[in-house]
Design an enzyme around this catalytic site. Structure first.
Site, PDB file in Angstrom:
ATOM      1  N   TYR A 141       0.819  -1.217   0.000  1.00  0.00           N
ATOM      2  CA  TYR A 141       0.000   0.000   0.000  1.00  0.00           C
ATOM      3  C   TYR A 141       0.854   1.269   0.000  1.00  0.00           C
ATOM      4  CZ  TYR A 141      -4.772  -1.735   0.764  1.00  0.00           C
ATOM      5  OH  TYR A 141      -6.008  -2.288   0.627  1.00  0.00           O
ATOM      6  N   LYS A 191       2.983 -15.361   1.654  1.00  0.00           N
ATOM      7  CA  LYS A 191       3.130 -16.035   0.357  1.00  0.00           C
ATOM      8  C   LYS A 191       4.619 -16.328   0.204  1.00  0.00           C
ATOM      9  CE  LYS A 191       1.463 -17.592  -3.543  1.00  0.00           C
ATOM     10  NZ  LYS A 191       0.570 -18.767  -3.618  1.00  0.00           N
ATOM     11  N   ASP A 223      -3.270 -18.119  -0.220  1.00  0.00           N
ATOM     12  CA  ASP A 223      -4.304 -18.786  -1.031  1.00  0.00           C
ATOM     13  C   ASP A 223      -4.985 -19.885  -0.222  1.00  0.00           C
ATOM     14  OD1 ASP A 223      -1.849 -20.098  -1.082  1.00  0.00           O
ATOM     15  OD2 ASP A 223      -2.015 -20.754  -3.167  1.00  0.00           O
ATOM     16  N   ASP A 247      -6.391  -6.874   3.903  1.00  0.00           N
ATOM     17  CA  ASP A 247      -7.537  -6.183   3.301  1.00  0.00           C
ATOM     18  C   ASP A 247      -8.499  -7.216   2.717  1.00  0.00           C
ATOM     19  OD1 ASP A 247      -9.078  -4.047   2.194  1.00  0.00           O
ATOM     20  OD2 ASP A 247      -8.139  -4.440   0.253  1.00  0.00           O
ATOM     21  N   ASP A 251     -12.321  -8.854   4.484  1.00  0.00           N
ATOM     22  CA  ASP A 251     -13.640  -8.792   3.841  1.00  0.00           C
ATOM     23  C   ASP A 251     -14.250 -10.195   3.791  1.00  0.00           C
ATOM     24  OD1 ASP A 251     -13.533  -6.065   3.306  1.00  0.00           O
ATOM     25  OD2 ASP A 251     -14.270  -6.294   1.260  1.00  0.00           O
TER      26      ASP A 251
HETATM   27  C1  IPM Z   1     -10.353  -1.158   4.185  1.00  0.00           C
HETATM   28  C2  IPM Z   1     -10.650  -0.466   2.882  1.00  0.00           C
HETATM   29  C3  IPM Z   1      -9.510   0.490   2.564  1.00  0.00           C
HETATM   30  C4  IPM Z   1      -8.258  -0.348   2.400  1.00  0.00           C
HETATM   31  C5  IPM Z   1      -9.741   1.397   1.363  1.00  0.00           C
HETATM   32  C6  IPM Z   1     -11.024   2.190   1.477  1.00  0.00           C
HETATM   33  C7  IPM Z   1      -8.572   2.305   1.107  1.00  0.00           C
HETATM   34  O1  IPM Z   1     -10.858  -1.395   1.885  1.00  0.00           O
HETATM   35  O2  IPM Z   1     -10.192  -0.452   5.204  1.00  0.00           O
HETATM   36  O3  IPM Z   1     -10.287  -2.375   4.206  1.00  0.00           O
HETATM   37  O4  IPM Z   1      -7.992  -0.878   1.311  1.00  0.00           O
HETATM   38  O5  IPM Z   1      -7.507  -0.479   3.367  1.00  0.00           O
HETATM   39 MG    MG Z   2     -10.942  -3.412   2.586  1.00  0.00          MG
END
Ligand code: IPM
Ligand code: MG
Length: 355
Positions: A141, A191, A223, A247, A251
């Site tokens: 990032y 990885k 993975d 990240d 999710d």
């Molecule tokens: C998160 C989001 C952020 C990230 C974005 C909005 C920059 O997806 O906090 O997970 O990628 O870190």
């Molecule tokens: Mg995110």
């Protein structure tokens, strides 16, 4: 001593869930006589519209001097065409970097009453309680060099995946210590079969495990971790990983719980100063319709009270009120499309359980 909280509602459903969560916080402030002072500022698209930048230096300064920051969400289609440097997300990334919030804690827990809402079989997720610890201020990032350049008549895009030993050690320390306070299992995700940077990651984490003999350390390729998260998620206690893998996996883990609208997060620096935000985004498709689930934001307020303000009792009160509300059967639209209550009604329902 009065503690200062900076509230950054942001875009989309951000302002709605922030307003709901602050109603709950206000009640708890009265109940426990908490010496807290709230201030409000702009971030993301809202700041772009008003001030021409996703975050101003003065807001960054205020954030750095606050005891904690509450953030709603940033982004939306209105700002999608802007160049990378001017996008709403830059406001969030700047806050993380400026405050050195390297430790991102993303719990994924499944309250028994919500197990049915998961897309996995409920026996796979009922009682799930895992915590992803994501490195938040390094990795791909932020790595340099980055950009798009011209070469031989075509464009080449590139980013750099980089971690120093110091960066790995400080996040691994948080992970080991957190695992010690939980079920003493730590899975480090990398990885290492392909990327040198994560080979170093694995080596450093492995070497540190000698200092934490009570924690059972395992390593997993990313993975495989993605697969194991949907195959048998209850095998995990604490998962440690870098910025980008974290990240993605967070999710995925969030969805195990039925709705990303339930999950809070904390981003901490070495001084336990923190920024607290729901895991969900700005959800522009439902913004302004009263459909947003405020519980992730409300639970983020609870995390803030616990981690940055040393008000564990007030935090527990909020958490209990949220779970009682859920047990009572009330649902926002993300959890029950046929019978749902609004963002505002959910906040009121939680407040009723506080008393
Ligand atoms: C998160 C989001 C952020 C990230 C974005 C909005 C920059 O997806 O906090 O997970 O990628 O870190
Ligand atoms: Mg995110």
């Amino acid at each position: 001593m009065t503690k200062r909280i900076l509230c950054l509602a942001g875009d989309g459903i951000g302002p709605e869930v922030m307003s709901a969560a602050l109603q709950v916080l206000q009640r708890v402030i009265e109940q426990y006589q908490l010496p807290l002072e709230l201030e409000h500022e702009l971030v993301g698209g809202a700041s772009i519209d008003a001030q021409g930048t996703p975050i101003t230096d003065s807001v960054l300064k205020k954030a750095a001097s606050a005891d904690a920051v509450l953030l709603g969400a940033v982004g939306g289609p209105k700002w999608d065409q802007l160049p990378m440097e001017q996008r709403p997300e830059k406001g969030l990334l700047a806050l993380r970097k400026h405050l050195d919030l390297f430790a991102n804690l993303r719990p994924a827990t499944v309250h028994p009453a919500l197990a049915e809402a998961s897309s996995l079989k409920s026996e796979l997720v009922a009682g799930l309680d895992l915590l992803i610890i994501r490195e938040l201020t390094g990795g791909i990032y932020f790595g340099q060099p980055r950009g798009v350049r011209e070469e031989n008549g075509e464009r080449i895009g590139y980013n750099t995946y980089v971690y120093s030993e110091t960066e790995i050690k400080r996040i691994a320390k948080v992970a080991f210590e957190t695992a010690q306070k939980r079920n003493k299992k730590l899975c480090s995700v990398d990885k290492a079969n392909v990327l040198e940077v994560t080979r170093l990651w694995r080596e450093v984490v492995q070497n540190m495990s000698a200092e934490y003999p009570d924690v059972e350390l395992t390593h997993m390729y990313v993975d495989n971790a993605a697969m194991q998260l949907v195959r048998y998620p209850k095998q995990f206690d604490v998962v440690l990983t870098g910025n980008m893998f974290g990240d993605i996996l967070s999710d995925q883990a969030a969805m195990l719980t039925g709705s990303i609208g339930m999950l809070p997060s904390a981003s901490l620096n070495a001084q336990n100063q923190g920024m607290y935000e729901p895991c969900h985004g700005s959800a522009p498709d439902i913004a302004g319709q009263g459909k947003a689930n405020p519980l992730a934001m409300i639970l983020s307020v609870a995390m803030m009270l616990k981690y940055s303000l040393s008000e564990a009792k007030a935090a527990a009160t909020i958490e209990e009120a949220v779970y009682k509300t859920i047990d009572g059967g009330l649902r926002t639209a993300d959890l029950n499309q046929d019978e749902w209550i609004s963002t505002e009604e959910m906040a009121k329902a939680v407040i009723n359980q506080l008393i």
